[in-house]
Design a protein around this motif. Structure first.
Motif, PDB file in Angstrom:
ATOM      1  N   ASP A  59       0.828  -1.221   0.000  1.00  0.00           N
ATOM      2  CA  ASP A  59       0.000   0.000   0.000  1.00  0.00           C
ATOM      3  C   ASP A  59       0.859   1.266   0.000  1.00  0.00           C
ATOM      4  N   GLY A  60       1.882   1.275  -0.841  1.00  0.00           N
ATOM      5  CA  GLY A  60       2.696   2.466  -0.994  1.00  0.00           C
ATOM      6  C   GLY A  60       3.708   2.711   0.103  1.00  0.00           C
ATOM      7  N   ALA A  61       3.987   1.694   0.916  1.00  0.00           N
ATOM      8  CA  ALA A  61       4.966   1.834   2.001  1.00  0.00           C
ATOM      9  C   ALA A  61       5.900   0.634   2.000  1.00  0.00           C
ATOM     10  N   ILE A  62       7.111   0.840   2.503  1.00  0.00           N
ATOM     11  CA  ILE A  62       8.054  -0.260   2.686  1.00  0.00           C
ATOM     12  C   ILE A  62       7.711  -0.942   4.003  1.00  0.00           C
ATOM     13  N   ALA A  63       7.329  -2.216   3.923  1.00  0.00           N
ATOM     14  CA  ALA A  63       6.983  -2.983   5.111  1.00  0.00           C
ATOM     15  C   ALA A  63       8.192  -3.777   5.577  1.00  0.00           C
ATOM     16  N   GLY A 200      28.103   8.317   3.683  1.00  0.00           N
ATOM     17  CA  GLY A 200      27.552   6.983   3.483  1.00  0.00           C
ATOM     18  C   GLY A 200      26.095   7.056   3.100  1.00  0.00           C
ATOM     19  N   THR A 201      25.455   5.918   3.156  1.00  0.00           N
ATOM     20  CA  THR A 201      24.072   5.841   2.697  1.00  0.00           C
ATOM     21  C   THR A 201      23.127   5.591   3.857  1.00  0.00           C
ATOM     22  N   PHE A 202      21.861   5.319   3.521  1.00  0.00           N
ATOM     23  CA  PHE A 202      20.827   5.082   4.511  1.00  0.00           C
ATOM     24  C   PHE A 202      20.444   3.607   4.509  1.00  0.00           C
ATOM     25  N   ALA A 203      19.888   3.169   5.631  1.00  0.00           N
ATOM     26  CA  ALA A 203      19.375   1.797   5.714  1.00  0.00           C
ATOM     27  C   ALA A 203      18.182   1.767   6.658  1.00  0.00           C
ATOM     28  N   LEU A 204      17.243   0.869   6.352  1.00  0.00           N
ATOM     29  CA  LEU A 204      16.082   0.630   7.201  1.00  0.00           C
ATOM     30  C   LEU A 204      16.253  -0.731   7.864  1.00  0.00           C
ATOM     31  N   GLN A 205      15.800  -0.841   9.087  1.00  0.00           N
ATOM     32  CA  GLN A 205      16.032  -2.066   9.856  1.00  0.00           C
ATOM     33  C   GLN A 205      14.752  -2.868  10.042  1.00  0.00           C
ATOM     34  N   CYS A 206      14.840  -4.153   9.768  1.00  0.00           N
ATOM     35  CA  CYS A 206      13.849  -5.119  10.243  1.00  0.00           C
ATOM     36  C   CYS A 206      14.519  -5.843  11.402  1.00  0.00           C
ATOM     37  N   HIS A 207      14.095  -5.559  12.610  1.00  0.00           N
ATOM     38  CA  HIS A 207      14.828  -5.978  13.802  1.00  0.00           C
ATOM     39  C   HIS A 207      14.629  -7.448  14.144  1.00  0.00           C
ATOM     40  N   ASP A 208      13.384  -7.902  14.069  1.00  0.00           N
ATOM     41  CA  ASP A 208      13.069  -9.278  14.453  1.00  0.00           C
ATOM     42  C   ASP A 208      11.670  -9.603  13.944  1.00  0.00           C
ATOM     43  N   PRO A 209      11.264 -10.876  13.940  1.00  0.00           N
ATOM     44  CA  PRO A 209       9.972 -11.241  13.346  1.00  0.00           C
ATOM     45  C   PRO A 209       8.761 -10.624  14.035  1.00  0.00           C
ATOM     46  N   THR A 210       8.901 -10.190  15.279  1.00  0.00           N
ATOM     47  CA  THR A 210       7.748  -9.606  15.976  1.00  0.00           C
ATOM     48  C   THR A 210       7.666  -8.094  15.795  1.00  0.00           C
ATOM     49  N   SER A 211       8.660  -7.494  15.170  1.00  0.00           N
ATOM     50  CA  SER A 211       8.695  -6.041  14.990  1.00  0.00           C
ATOM     51  C   SER A 211       8.231  -5.682  13.578  1.00  0.00           C
ATOM     52  N   LYS A 212       7.058  -5.106  13.489  1.00  0.00           N
ATOM     53  CA  LYS A 212       6.470  -4.778  12.189  1.00  0.00           C
ATOM     54  C   LYS A 212       6.388  -3.255  12.059  1.00  0.00           C
ATOM     55  N   LEU A 214       6.429   0.207   9.146  1.00  0.00           N
ATOM     56  CA  LEU A 214       6.235   0.711   7.788  1.00  0.00           C
ATOM     57  C   LEU A 214       6.969   2.033   7.627  1.00  0.00           C
ATOM     58  N   PHE A 215       7.621   2.196   6.476  1.00  0.00           N
ATOM     59  CA  PHE A 215       8.223   3.470   6.080  1.00  0.00           C
ATOM     60  C   PHE A 215       7.482   3.932   4.831  1.00  0.00           C
ATOM     61  N   ARG A 216       6.697   4.999   4.967  1.00  0.00           N
ATOM     62  CA  ARG A 216       5.885   5.451   3.852  1.00  0.00           C
ATOM     63  C   ARG A 216       6.702   6.267   2.854  1.00  0.00           C
ATOM     64  N   SER A 217       7.705   6.934   3.310  1.00  0.00           N
ATOM     65  CA  SER A 217       8.562   7.697   2.404  1.00  0.00           C
ATOM     66  C   SER A 217       9.897   7.941   3.090  1.00  0.00           C
ATOM     67  N   VAL A 218      10.900   8.104   2.260  1.00  0.00           N
ATOM     68  CA  VAL A 218      12.230   8.505   2.726  1.00  0.00           C
ATOM     69  C   VAL A 218      12.719   9.570   1.758  1.00  0.00           C
ATOM     70  N   ARG A 219      12.975  10.766   2.256  1.00  0.00           N
ATOM     71  CA  ARG A 219      13.351  11.888   1.407  1.00  0.00           C
ATOM     72  C   ARG A 219      14.609  12.533   1.957  1.00  0.00           C
ATOM     73  N   VAL A 220      15.394  13.089   1.074  1.00  0.00           N
ATOM     74  CA  VAL A 220      16.678  13.664   1.479  1.00  0.00           C
ATOM     75  C   VAL A 220      16.992  14.876   0.622  1.00  0.00           C
ATOM     76  N   ARG A 221      17.696  15.806   1.199  1.00  0.00           N
ATOM     77  CA  ARG A 221      18.276  16.899   0.431  1.00  0.00           C
ATOM     78  C   ARG A 221      19.670  17.152   0.966  1.00  0.00           C
ATOM     79  N   SER A 222      20.598  17.391   0.059  1.00  0.00           N
ATOM     80  CA  SER A 222      21.974  17.659   0.464  1.00  0.00           C
ATOM     81  C   SER A 222      22.087  19.074   1.016  1.00  0.00           C
ATOM     82  N   LEU A 223      22.995  19.232   1.961  1.00  0.00           N
ATOM     83  CA  LEU A 223      23.232  20.530   2.578  1.00  0.00           C
ATOM     84  C   LEU A 223      24.682  20.920   2.403  1.00  0.00           C
ATOM     85  N   PRO A 224      24.971  22.193   2.314  1.00  0.00           N
ATOM     86  CA  PRO A 224      26.374  22.616   2.297  1.00  0.00           C
ATOM     87  C   PRO A 224      26.982  22.409   3.678  1.00  0.00           C
ATOM     88  N   PRO A 225      28.277  22.260   3.757  1.00  0.00           N
ATOM     89  CA  PRO A 225      28.900  22.097   5.080  1.00  0.00           C
ATOM     90  C   PRO A 225      28.725  23.358   5.915  1.00  0.00           C
TER      91      PRO A 225
END
Length: 494
Positions: A59-63, A200-212, A214-225
């Motif tokens: 349904d449009g989200a990362i489960a 580096g990059t980003f990562a989403l965690q699936c911790h264990d079978p009982t932890s459910k 959803l990530f509906r969106s992940v957005r990023v914008r670069s920033l100057p130092p």
């Protein structure tokens, strides 16, 4: 597939024109530089470790649902990397779930990511075996921990991470919960391992079978130092390293006895908490002769603090408080505490032990001590409190005789009453109480502890030398500590 730039569509424009912008989809304009890392229909650009089946699009989200695995964003060319950025993820965690949002990390086939940093997602996970995770949603895991969940299970919330090296800010639903500045490298020999901010990059965690989760969106914008800092970074001394090690070890760095008085504002207290890594419980004095004497005022205080990243405590004053506040009102606080510094002697004299002019010790100091212990036992046994604070406090006239008057037998009676009624014992930073001897005995008897200050204003909150010294001497672990929220308070159990 290339990262998808987002812009406000016609529907959003129309809603805004009608003054209904709040109903528009939560999109970021392309000219703001925001890029979506998830296309809403597939896992293109992402790669899962060890158990790829733990991630799918629903349904449009990362489960995230299955055995342990991590989903890394690699981008269209497999080389995605970010240095200074804003990142926003919309998250929904089921009851009891544990997950994480990693940054500055890199793909690995197995295990927990070893590179980068994790932002915790955990609103309510219960004990797993013999381990209870105390680091809640928004924690910069093991570095700057949040101990009260500001997000709710089964509701969408926003997790925002901003990195401008050497600074990391984390917000939960727009509330700033972490503001951490990386210490200068290298750390001293023997210091806890600390990954460095880099790229580096980003990562989403699936911790264990009982932890459910959803990530509906992940957005990023670069920033100057950021420009070079004008102030020196954090001082990496023995205390800094102890705090870092305790955070790593799941030890709850929480002061449950902070007051907003004497010129100390909530903003100042929160800034101190973020800077020091010591989470706060803000307590309000409730009782006869104090600013809050009735339910309506207590409820108004709780409502005024809604959504703030602090625990809320009722400091129950005097012995009248039990009849002044309803169970329902007491249960709205995260915890209730009191001390044995206000009580009435057999002659009917109401005494506040910190005020010399009110104290009547009498000719027999041992009889006074027996009366003090008796009153303390009555409090622990009959009043619905969670923490006994300012413990073993003595009036100024006899304070110098503390070690003599607090005999092992008297200490044991107080400790046993606290343990049998599930009342934690405060290790008080301001008064440096109870003594190490008392606390050692309490630990052997299975007592739970808290840190607390009981500050009078802004100038005396922030020195946790005594509680941290006791932690080190007694080798206190997370299992020895009381943290609100992981079980109902006594008022909530009534």
């Amino acid at each position: 597939m290339s990262p998808r730039r987002l812009s406000a569509g016609p529907a959003a424009v129309l809603l805004a024109a009608l003054g209904l912008a709040a109903l528009a989809p939560r999109l970021y304009a392309a000219d703001d530089g925001w890029v979506s890392l998830f296309d809403g229909t597939s896992l293109a650009g992402w790669k899962a470790s060890e158990n790829p089946g733990s991630f799918r699009v629903v349904d449009g989200a990362i489960a995230c649902d299955g055995p342990r695995a991590h989903l890394f964003y690699l981008g269209p060319d497999g080389q995605a990397a970010f240095e200074n950025f804003d990142a926003v993820a919309e998250v929904r965690a089921r009851a009891g779930a544990n997950s994480g949002f990693y940054f500055h990390t890199a793909f690995q086939e197995q295990g927990w990511p070893t590179q980068g940093f994790e932002v915790q997602v955990d609103n309510s996970q219960e004990r797993h075996g013999d381990y209870l995770e105390l680091k809640m949603t928004g924690s910069l895991y093991g570095i700057r921990n949040v101990y009260k969940a500001l997000a709710k299970d089964d509701e969408w919330f926003t997790l925002r991470v901003s990195v401008r090296k050497p600074r990391v800010e984390i917000r939960v639903n727009d509330t700033l919960v972490v503001d951490w500045t990386e210490p200068p490298a290298p750390l001293p020999e023997g210091a806890p391992k600390l990954n460095r901010l880099g790229r580096g990059t980003f990562a989403l965690q699936c911790h264990d079978p009982t932890s459910k989760v959803l990530f509906r969106s992940v957005r990023v914008r670069s920033l100057p130092p950021d420009p070079p800092p004008t102030e020196a970074g954090p001082v990496v001394d023995e205390r800094y390293l102890q705090v870092l090690a305790l955070g790593r070890a799941n030890f709850p760095l929480v002061d449950l006895h902070a007051h907003l008085k004497g010129g100390l504002s909530l903003e100042q207290a929160l800034a101190l908490s973020r800077r020091s890594g010591m989470f706060l419980g803000v307590a309000v004095n409730c009782g006869k002769g104090f600013p809050i004497e009735k339910d309506a005022d207590a409820v108004a205080f709780v409502e005024s603090m809604r959504g703030q990243p602090v625990f809320l405590g009722m400091q129950a004053e005097g012995r009248e408080w039990v009849t002044m506040f309803s169970r329902e009102t007491r249960a709205r606080f995260d915890y209730v505490f009191t001390d044995s510094m206000t009580w009435t002697n057999p002659a009917g004299r109401r005494m506040r032990l910190w005020m010399p002019e009110e104290v009547e010790i009498g000719p027999d100091v041992q009889a006074f001590m027996e009366l003090l212990v008796s009153r303390t036992l009555g409090i622990l046994e009959t009043e619905p409190i969670d923490v006994y604070v300012n413990p073993t406090f003595l009036p100024a006239a006899i304070a110098a005789r503390y070690d003599e008057l607090w005999t092992e037998e008297r200490m044991a009676r107080v400790i046993e009453a606290a343990v049998s009624h599930g009342v934690a014992i405060e290790i008080n930073a301001r008064y440096k109480l109870p003594s190490e001897r008392f606390l050692r005995l309490a630990k052997t008897k299975g007592a739970k502890f808290t840190f607390g200050t009981n500050n009078a204003g802004a100038s005396d909150l922030g020195d946790w030398s005594y509680p941290l010294e006791i932690q080190k001497k007694l080798e206190l672990r997370w299992q020895d500590m009381f943290v609100p929220g992981h079980q109902p308070s006594r008022a909530q159990r009534e």
